[in-house]
Design an enzyme around this catalytic site. Sequence first.
Site, PDB file in Angstrom:
ATOM      1  N   HIS A  58     -16.777 -19.306  -9.469  1.00 25.33           N
ATOM      2  CA  HIS A  58     -17.747 -20.645  -9.596  1.00 25.33           C
ATOM      3  C   HIS A  58     -18.885 -20.444  -9.187  1.00 25.33           C
ATOM      4  O   HIS A  58     -20.012 -20.835  -9.642  1.00 25.33           O
ATOM      5  CB  HIS A  58     -17.025 -21.939  -9.409  1.00 25.33           C
ATOM      6  N   ASN A  71     -18.675  -8.241 -21.943  1.00 22.99           N
ATOM      7  CA  ASN A  71     -17.960  -8.763 -20.808  1.00 22.99           C
ATOM      8  C   ASN A  71     -16.456  -8.480 -21.049  1.00 22.99           C
ATOM      9  O   ASN A  71     -15.539  -8.021 -20.268  1.00 22.99           O
ATOM     10  CB  ASN A  71     -18.146 -10.359 -20.526  1.00 22.99           C
ATOM     11  N   ASP A  72     -16.112  -8.869 -22.345  1.00 22.31           N
ATOM     12  CA  ASP A  72     -14.464  -8.728 -22.745  1.00 22.31           C
ATOM     13  C   ASP A  72     -14.428  -7.036 -23.175  1.00 22.31           C
ATOM     14  O   ASP A  72     -13.558  -6.492 -22.922  1.00 22.31           O
ATOM     15  CB  ASP A  72     -14.335  -9.462 -24.066  1.00 22.31           C
ATOM     16  N   ARG A  77     -21.815 -20.900 -26.886  1.00 24.03           N
ATOM     17  CA  ARG A  77     -20.392 -21.009 -26.414  1.00 24.03           C
ATOM     18  C   ARG A  77     -19.567 -22.129 -26.843  1.00 24.03           C
ATOM     19  O   ARG A  77     -19.675 -23.194 -25.742  1.00 24.03           O
ATOM     20  CB  ARG A  77     -20.089 -20.463 -25.055  1.00 24.03           C
ATOM     21  N   GLU A 128     -16.073  -6.977 -29.110  1.00 21.83           N
ATOM     22  CA  GLU A 128     -15.603  -7.080 -27.955  1.00 21.83           C
ATOM     23  C   GLU A 128     -14.125  -6.651 -27.604  1.00 21.83           C
ATOM     24  O   GLU A 128     -13.789  -6.781 -26.425  1.00 21.83           O
ATOM     25  CB  GLU A 128     -15.839  -8.680 -27.565  1.00 21.83           C
ATOM     26  N   ARG A 148     -11.007  -9.856 -15.926  1.00 20.81           N
ATOM     27  CA  ARG A 148     -12.341 -10.253 -15.577  1.00 20.81           C
ATOM     28  C   ARG A 148     -12.407 -11.316 -14.597  1.00 20.81           C
ATOM     29  O   ARG A 148     -13.326 -11.587 -13.923  1.00 20.81           O
ATOM     30  CB  ARG A 148     -13.286 -10.457 -16.716  1.00 20.81           C
ATOM     31  N   CYS A 202     -24.604  -9.792 -26.214  1.00 21.41           N
ATOM     32  CA  CYS A 202     -24.660 -11.138 -25.744  1.00 21.41           C
ATOM     33  C   CYS A 202     -23.825 -11.304 -24.408  1.00 21.41           C
ATOM     34  O   CYS A 202     -23.673 -12.137 -23.994  1.00 21.41           O
ATOM     35  CB  CYS A 202     -24.400 -12.204 -26.745  1.00 21.41           C
TER      36      CYS A 202
HETATM   37  C1  PEP Z   1     -18.460 -11.225 -23.850  1.00 21.12           C
HETATM   38  O1  PEP Z   1     -17.175 -11.282 -23.703  1.00 21.12           O
HETATM   39  O2  PEP Z   1     -19.156 -10.705 -23.394  1.00 21.12           O
HETATM   40  C2  PEP Z   1     -19.010 -12.702 -24.114  1.00 21.12           C
HETATM   41  C3  PEP Z   1     -20.496 -12.589 -24.357  1.00 21.12           C
HETATM   42  O3  PEP Z   1     -18.375 -13.695 -24.478  1.00 21.12           O
HETATM   43  P1  PEP Z   1     -17.630 -14.518 -23.061  1.00 21.12           P
HETATM   44  O4  PEP Z   1     -18.030 -14.255 -21.839  1.00 21.12           O
HETATM   45  O5  PEP Z   1     -17.917 -16.078 -23.383  1.00 21.12           O
HETATM   46  O6  PEP Z   1     -16.079 -14.121 -23.408  1.00 21.12           O
HETATM   47 MG    MG Z   2     -15.933 -12.854 -25.106  1.00 24.21          MG
END
Ligand code: PEP
Ligand code: MG
Length: 577
Positions: free
Chosen positions: A194, A461-462, A301, A438, A472, A509
């Site tokens: 956080h 990210n995913d 989101r 993703e 993650r 993204c």
């Molecule tokens: C991602 O997974 O890269 C993404 C943009 O979505 P989130 O971070 O909300 O899972």
């Molecule tokens: Mg994601």
Amino acid sequence: MSFTLHGLAVSSGIAIGRAHLVSHATLEVAHYRIKEKSIPTEIARFENAVATVRSELGSLRGEASGPGSPSELAAFVDIHSMILDDPLISELPMDLIRERRCNAEWALVQQMEQLVQQFDEIEDSYLRERKQDVVQVVERVLKALMGKARKVSKRGKEEDLIIVAHDLSPADTIQFKNLKIGGFVTDLGGATSHTAIVARSLAIPAVVGLHHARPLVREDDLVIVDGTRGVLIVDPDPRVLEEYRLRKSELELERHKLRRLKTARSATLDGEEVALYANIELPQDISQVKDVGADGIGLFRTEFLFMNRDGLPDEQEQYEAYKAVAKAMGGKPVTIRTLDSGGDKSIGASVGAGRQALNPALGLRAIRYCLTEPQIFLTQLRAILRAAHYGNIRILVPMLAHAAEIEQTLAMIEQAKAQLRETRHKFAEDVKVGGMIEIPAAALALGPFVKHLQFLSLGTNDLIQYTLAIDRTDEAVAHLYDPLHPAILRLISQTIAAGARMDVPVAVCGEMAGDPTLTRLLIGMGLRQFSMHPSLILEVKQQVVMADADQLALKVGRLLRLDDPEKLREQVERLNA
Ligand code: PEP
Ligand code: MG
């Protein structure tokens, strides 16, 4: 004596200043017996301290809902208020004071220790982590009891104030915004903690996970926080200090110059247009988006509208939220991602109740969940379609892996339209539908995606989490998170190339899109749409306007043939040299 500590770089920039230690030592409180007749006074002292913290949190909540504040902050402050109002914290210590005739501080810490022990036994890792929030709330009450609220005051103008803490709560961190704190370092925390999220959105240089900073650094030590390299230098020698002062003033000058880029055309030297979109969580984030002149919203989101509440938002509430964003963006694209709940994002008591997934990231998340809850999904789709009448809204579907999921989703969108026709609601018929890439399976078998969808967005990210098999949210494997792993680069570049071949626009993204050290690499892969936190847009734009897309395409084409991670990394660095 000068020494250097290494941690995780979570928020870039340089801060030079005097260390201010924020201590948990207050938790080691004195224990003394009080006289029978002093019990009411001691209880009143405790009640006053709780009231003080309640009003402190109340004003933090006000600041957290203000324009420009990261949307997560309000939620964090709410959690602390809930903990404070729990009778286990705000009432049981008074029984202890009465029964054991002890001082209020000791009673509170006894109660906290019992609670913390119970938290340790909880299986759910998210709930277990809330232990830290309990400790932070108790620490606030202790500070109030001892007559000093956890406030930090700004000293000399020349030097930054650097907060050195074992750990920091987001509620503490929000104060930094008003006090213009230079930077902070903590011993705990990972890149997704956080504190790191708040630091990034407030643009304060920060390093976390330093392990030994709090015990080794002394109050008023001269320190340098290098939030880009993840380094804390304590008592630097004059040469190092001079070097960092120079780099800091260069960075400040650059940041100032960056403001001029707000209205500049986002295009490379050879004229390739690059769209820079913003990621948002709530409608109030729009002011920050407008402030940097983003080309649109690349990722809304929406699950954040569903969090920290008892029930789910109904169609009208969602419609108002989506419409507000669409209207505020005045015709620029607004990409609304359908509910991505599950994983580490839980959305209220009613959802997934009674079922504890062993691997939530691999479980009933995002589109999987929506397809099992058609009423919740249809409600959201109707709200989006209605709002689309007022702007340039597009629908983005998260976590797709199977062709059947795409087909079912498209059928549900048609069903939502039919329902709206029946109820004679105004809505947009021709809303574009895109999918998030993703999951590695989607990136490797793109056929149904490019065939059925009108745009794609790479959620790196995913994609990294699932390709490299690293949770993650788990600090213990944070060091394995590697956007430059050859497998990741191949999946990204193949997706961008397939999109170009089939004339389906592809965006990124995930966090990679907002990392200016990766902008050239992504442009070289052919990426022309980036979506990121609004605070990063101008930095990325600066990279765009200095890039030559044609030359980068050649260099990146060669680089992608490399298998050796070290050589690959070296070549990526060269792109930025
Ligand atoms: C991602 O997974 O890269 C993404 C943009 O979505 P989130 O971070 O909300 O899972
Ligand atoms: Mg994601």
